[in-house]
Design an enzyme around this catalytic site. Structure first.
Site, PDB file in Angstrom:
ATOM      1  N   ARG A   1       0.848  -1.194   0.000  1.00  0.00           N
ATOM      2  CA  ARG A   1       0.000   0.000   0.000  1.00  0.00           C
ATOM      3  C   ARG A   1       0.883   1.244   0.000  1.00  0.00           C
ATOM      4  O   ARG A   1       1.784   1.387   0.831  1.00  0.00           O
ATOM      5  CB  ARG A   1      -0.922   0.014   1.232  1.00  0.00           C
ATOM      6  CG  ARG A   1      -1.982  -1.092   1.226  1.00  0.00           C
ATOM      7  CD  ARG A   1      -3.003  -0.868   0.137  1.00  0.00           C
ATOM      8  NE  ARG A   1      -4.052  -1.892   0.114  1.00  0.00           N
ATOM      9  CZ  ARG A   1      -4.031  -2.972  -0.649  1.00  0.00           C
ATOM     10  NH1 ARG A   1      -3.002  -3.181  -1.469  1.00  0.00           N
ATOM     11  NH2 ARG A   1      -5.030  -3.839  -0.619  1.00  0.00           N
TER      12      ARG A   1
ATOM     13  N   GLU B   1      -3.089   7.044  -6.789  1.00  0.00           N
ATOM     14  CA  GLU B   1      -2.891   6.356  -8.059  1.00  0.00           C
ATOM     15  C   GLU B   1      -3.992   6.702  -9.053  1.00  0.00           C
ATOM     16  O   GLU B   1      -5.160   6.796  -8.638  1.00  0.00           O
ATOM     17  CB  GLU B   1      -2.848   4.836  -7.815  1.00  0.00           C
ATOM     18  CG  GLU B   1      -1.646   4.445  -6.977  1.00  0.00           C
ATOM     19  CD  GLU B   1      -1.616   2.966  -6.602  1.00  0.00           C
ATOM     20  OE1 GLU B   1      -0.558   2.487  -6.173  1.00  0.00           O
ATOM     21  OE2 GLU B   1      -2.674   2.297  -6.739  1.00  0.00           O
TER      22      GLU B   1
ATOM     23  N   HIS C   1       1.630  -0.328 -10.393  1.00  0.00           N
ATOM     24  CA  HIS C   1       0.716  -1.189  -9.646  1.00  0.00           C
ATOM     25  C   HIS C   1       0.375  -2.452 -10.444  1.00  0.00           C
ATOM     26  O   HIS C   1      -0.801  -2.771 -10.686  1.00  0.00           O
ATOM     27  CB  HIS C   1      -0.552  -0.433  -9.274  1.00  0.00           C
ATOM     28  CG  HIS C   1      -1.254  -1.019  -8.079  1.00  0.00           C
ATOM     29  ND1 HIS C   1      -1.878  -0.250  -7.131  1.00  0.00           N
ATOM     30  CD2 HIS C   1      -1.420  -2.306  -7.665  1.00  0.00           C
ATOM     31  CE1 HIS C   1      -2.415  -1.030  -6.205  1.00  0.00           C
ATOM     32  NE2 HIS C   1      -2.142  -2.296  -6.508  1.00  0.00           N
TER      33      HIS C   1
END
Length: 319
Positions: free
Chosen positions: A239, A268, A287
């Site tokens: 995270r 993000e 990601h």
């Protein structure tokens, strides 16, 4: 029965099949739904009884505006995009998809570390630019190369993924320290359970694999970095908000932290003004730790089974 997938592209950009859901009802798949447009979210849900989401937020207002809704399947392990309290109050079942990406995410953490230590991608690009040919020697490198054997990895968060990373790091000859918010049960013989401060003091590499909580938000900050070894490497593919990003950028630029390998950031997609984009020795990937086809297929299979079990009156992975 109406089933709506609100943001299916990340899970299935075209190499998987939605057939498992289509067998259960009238399926509509949207590649992406603007997460900031609550009116659009509600309109797309409409009178559907079942929805599948990844990162599209489902608020209390949306749950109230969609009274036919009875089931929310989250195409991820984390389910903070859903107001679970409101869902429970409204009689809506929420199910997540745990444990689909353990091997893939652990593998990616090591990929970040290996790129920092070997710079294989960088040097391959430099060869294509002609720099090896120009060097006039049988070998060429312009980053320090680093061996992992004998170094210490501190793993913060020792669940399935943390254990997977420990197993891989051990295979490279690393010493493993591990800590977790809960007592660590049955660690492998090569793992030493340690406190967080011990990890800060002894680890050459610190790898984050914990859930985000109010207690650990920003845990990597100027204060904690100061207690780390000079030249430490920090990895994070859990995270983004575990890291205070301006503090890490400052530590990278000063050399206190040698390098960081990150697959997540606090907001993000990454904002152009994120200080880590301009920091020294900072690798940022978009990601994708979870995104191998094998991992996404497991996610799809779990999510389909969750829905089948819910419809059979035996909910699985309900949160």
């Amino acid at each position: 029965m109406k089933i709506v997938v609100l943001d299916g592209h990340a899970e299935n950009p075209g190499d998987l099949s939605w057939e498992g859901f289509a067998r259960q009802g009238d399926l509509t798949v949207y590649d992406l739904t603007d997460p900031g447009d609550e009116a659009l979210i509600q309109a797309r849900i409409g009178d559907a009884e079942i929805i599948l989401v990844n990162k599209t937020p489902i608020s209390a207002a949306t749950i109230a505006a969609c009274p036919q809704l009875r089931y929310i399947g989250v195409l991820a392990t984390g389910y903070d995009v859903v107001d679970v309290k409101a869902a429970k109050a409204g009689g809506v079942t929420v199910a997540n998809t745990p444990a689909y990406g353990t091997e893939t995410v652990a593998q990616f953490a090591m990929a970040l570390l290996l790129e920092i230590c070997c710079r294989a991608g960088h040097h391959a690009a430099e060869v294509r630019k002609g720099r090896w040919a120009e060097a006039g020697e049988f070998c060429f490198w312009d980053y320090p190369l680093m061996e992992l054997a004998g170094k210490t990895m501190g793993i913060v968060g020792f669940g399935r993924i943390g254990r997977g990373v420990g197993k891989l790091a051990h295979a490279f000859g690393m010493r493993i320290l591990a800590c977790d918010a809960f007592p660590v049960q049955n660690p492998a013989p090569y793992v030493r359970v340690a406190g967080l401060e011990e990890i800060y003091a002894e680890a050459d590499v610190i790898s984050l694999h914990c859930n985000l909580t109010p207690a650990n938000k920003g845990m990597i900050n100027l204060g904690s970095i100061e207690r780390m070894k000079d030249g430490v490497i920090i990895l994070n593919n859990s995270r983004g908000a575990l890291i205070n990003e301006p503090d890490l950028a400052a530590a990278l630029n000063s050399g206190k932290v040698y390098a960081a390998g990150l697959d997540v950031v606090a907001v993000e997609p990454v904002r152009p003004d994120n200080p880590l984009l301009a920091a020294k020795n900072c690798l940022i990937t978009p990601h994708i730790s979870w995104a191998t086809k094998e991992s996404r297929q497991r996610l799809m299979d779990i999510a389909v089974r969750n829905l089948e079990q819910y419809l059979a009156g035996r909910p699985e992975n309900a949160v």
